[in-house]
Design an enzyme around this catalytic site. Structure first.
Site, PDB file in Angstrom:
ATOM      1  N   ASP A   1       0.857  -1.179   0.000  1.00  0.00           N
ATOM      2  CA  ASP A   1       0.000   0.000   0.000  1.00  0.00           C
ATOM      3  C   ASP A   1       0.900   1.239   0.000  1.00  0.00           C
ATOM      4  O   ASP A   1       1.778   1.384   0.861  1.00  0.00           O
ATOM      5  CB  ASP A   1      -0.906  -0.007   1.240  1.00  0.00           C
ATOM      6  CG  ASP A   1      -2.015   1.019   1.130  1.00  0.00           C
ATOM      7  OD1 ASP A   1      -3.150   0.613   0.830  1.00  0.00           O
ATOM      8  OD2 ASP A   1      -1.741   2.217   1.346  1.00  0.00           O
TER       9      ASP A   1
ATOM     10  N   ASN B   1      -1.989  13.144  -4.898  1.00  0.00           N
ATOM     11  CA  ASN B   1      -3.122  13.634  -5.709  1.00  0.00           C
ATOM     12  C   ASN B   1      -3.468  15.074  -5.366  1.00  0.00           C
ATOM     13  O   ASN B   1      -3.756  15.895  -6.260  1.00  0.00           O
ATOM     14  CB  ASN B   1      -4.337  12.730  -5.496  1.00  0.00           C
ATOM     15  CG  ASN B   1      -4.261  11.446  -6.299  1.00  0.00           C
ATOM     16  OD1 ASN B   1      -3.656  11.400  -7.364  1.00  0.00           O
ATOM     17  ND2 ASN B   1      -4.868  10.379  -5.786  1.00  0.00           N
TER      18      ASN B   1
ATOM     19  N   HIS C   1      -4.330  14.654 -10.149  1.00  0.00           N
ATOM     20  CA  HIS C   1      -4.613  13.242 -10.409  1.00  0.00           C
ATOM     21  C   HIS C   1      -3.822  12.691 -11.597  1.00  0.00           C
ATOM     22  O   HIS C   1      -3.550  11.497 -11.679  1.00  0.00           O
ATOM     23  CB  HIS C   1      -6.114  13.033 -10.637  1.00  0.00           C
ATOM     24  CG  HIS C   1      -6.916  13.153  -9.382  1.00  0.00           C
ATOM     25  ND1 HIS C   1      -7.030  12.136  -8.460  1.00  0.00           N
ATOM     26  CD2 HIS C   1      -7.626  14.194  -8.877  1.00  0.00           C
ATOM     27  CE1 HIS C   1      -7.790  12.529  -7.444  1.00  0.00           C
ATOM     28  NE2 HIS C   1      -8.177  13.782  -7.678  1.00  0.00           N
TER      29      HIS C   1
ATOM     30  N   ASP D   1      -1.818   9.336 -11.299  1.00  0.00           N
ATOM     31  CA  ASP D   1      -1.944   8.153 -12.154  1.00  0.00           C
ATOM     32  C   ASP D   1      -0.581   7.688 -12.657  1.00  0.00           C
ATOM     33  O   ASP D   1      -0.296   6.487 -12.710  1.00  0.00           O
ATOM     34  CB  ASP D   1      -2.857   8.456 -13.336  1.00  0.00           C
ATOM     35  CG  ASP D   1      -4.322   8.560 -12.934  1.00  0.00           C
ATOM     36  OD1 ASP D   1      -4.653   8.139 -11.807  1.00  0.00           O
ATOM     37  OD2 ASP D   1      -5.126   9.043 -13.756  1.00  0.00           O
TER      38      ASP D   1
ATOM     39  N   GLU E   1      -4.509   2.538  -4.364  1.00  0.00           N
ATOM     40  CA  GLU E   1      -3.052   2.474  -4.233  1.00  0.00           C
ATOM     41  C   GLU E   1      -2.595   1.168  -3.588  1.00  0.00           C
ATOM     42  O   GLU E   1      -1.479   1.066  -3.082  1.00  0.00           O
ATOM     43  CB  GLU E   1      -2.535   3.667  -3.411  1.00  0.00           C
ATOM     44  CG  GLU E   1      -3.036   3.716  -1.989  1.00  0.00           C
ATOM     45  CD  GLU E   1      -4.334   4.500  -1.826  1.00  0.00           C
ATOM     46  OE1 GLU E   1      -4.590   4.981  -0.712  1.00  0.00           O
ATOM     47  OE2 GLU E   1      -5.085   4.629  -2.818  1.00  0.00           O
TER      48      GLU E   1
END
Length: 374
Positions: free
Chosen positions: A248, A256, A261, A265, A292
């Site tokens: 994680d 973000n 974003h 990504d 994530e």
């Protein structure tokens, strides 16, 4: 047959399909050669005088029938093995065709077959028609089989042109139709074959898309939910080793919020690439489980081996971070790791929960760490 059982390459699939079709379409044909000969012989004017030859050819067609049935497809679907099988099977077809063609010519040459000549001729027409429509896979071989069936009889009729010229002309005209029909069947067969291959490839692409995360090109949650129980069941049955790493990204929301974003990504995509660099064995299944959170399924891998790789990944990420365009993102990850243990894991769900609890503890204890499942 499931797609997994089908050859993947176009050429391999084409020859595999041809072998399957050839086998299916020849299984019953041999019976009718035997029946046609028995009828031609037994309805002749002197079947007793023809006893020796009658039994000889009956045994021959029964043998050809048996050989067709016993000629099984090779266990390995390699193009070479399938091509060898097709060549041998066509050998049986052509030998049978030639023998029948010679018998048809004999029926028109020997007076004792006068009562049963029509049976022999109708059988020849039926066999050659079946050849044109059922065996268009190899046009050259199909034409050869039709000529072997037809030409001896036409030659025998031509010897007595004055008496049989009407029948000879009629059969010759029908022969021309059969050749045209075979040519058309050949085109249609291969067009259908191409379409079938395209449908299979399209279905496989859709299946791959449904199992692949569109952003990172790793397996998605659907793939994990299908693969994980199967691997756990195999480990349970075969007493094999299976390790699971859950990863994680720490504080991913900040990326973000700070960079947007789009960078987020690209960060996920770069994280997946870093995973590929460390977990690069063919047996490692890399997956994005959502957001994530990522996972790695490691076949035939002990807990210690998995720990070394997982720790290598964690340290590499913590030291180098990720470079996204002009941004260098310091990044860490929390990891939970466990190996399947039949004592503690009564099911795939129990195994996953053990490792997921370890991941939760890694985040609770300060993140950027690897915690082993208890």
């Amino acid at each position: 047959m499931p797609n997994s059982a089908l050859p993947r390459q176009t050429q391999a699939f084409a020859i595999w399909r041809e072998a399957q079709d050839t086998r299916v379409r020849t299984r019953l044909g041999g019976i009718y050669y035997l029946l046609a000969w028995l009828l031609t012989w037994l309805f002749s004017s002197t079947p007793r005088d023809l006893l020796a030859s009658g039994l000889l050819f009956a045994v021959f067609f029964a043998l050809m029938l048996t050989l067709r049935w016993l000629h099984k497809l090779p266990e390995q679907d390699s193009p070479t093995a399938l091509q060898r099988w097709i060549d041998r099977h066509w050998g049986l077809i052509l030998i049978t065709s030639l023998t029948w063609g010679l018998l048809h010519a004999w029926a028109w040459s020997a007076p004792q077959f006068e009562p049963s000549r029509l049976i022999a001729t109708l059988s020849t027409v039926a066999f050659s028609t079946a050849m044109a429509f059922n065996f268009p896979m190899r046009k050259g071989r199909g034409i050869s089989a039709i000529f072997l069936l037809y030409l001896p009889g036409l030659i025998a009729l031509g010897v007595n042109w004055g008496e049989h010229h009407a029948l000879l002309i009629t059969l010759a005209v029908y022969l021309s139709y059969l050749l045209l029909a075979l040519n058309r069947s050949h085109r249609e067969y291969h067009a259908t074959l191409k379409m079938e291959q395209q449908l299979i490839e399209q279905r496989e692409r859709f299946d791959l898309l449904s199992r692949t995360d569109s952003l990172t090109q790793l397996g998605n949650r659907f793939e994990f939910n299908n693969l994980f129980p199967v691997l756990v069941a195999n480990a349970q049955r075969q007493q094999g080793q299976l390790s699971l790493v859950l990863l994680d990204i720490d504080f991913f929301k900040r990326i973000n919020d700070e960079y947007g974003h789009t960078i987020g990504d690209r960060c996920l995509n770069a994280f997946a690439d870093r995973m590929r660099q460390v977990f690069r064995r063919d047996s490692d299944a890399l997956l994005r489980l959502g957001g994530e959170e990522f996972g790695v399924l490691m076949l035939d891998t002990s807990q210690e081996q998995a720990r070394e790789l997982a720790e290598e990944f964690r340290q590499n990420l913590a030291c180098k971070g990720l470079a996204i365009e002009e941004h260098h993102l310091p990044l860490t990850a929390s990891l939970g790791l466990g190996s399947y243990d039949p004592v503690h894991d009564s099911s795939a769900e129990a195994f996953f929960k053990r490792v997921d609890d370890a991941l939760y503890r890694a985040k609770e204890e300060g993140r950027d760490r690897l915690v082993m499942a208890g």
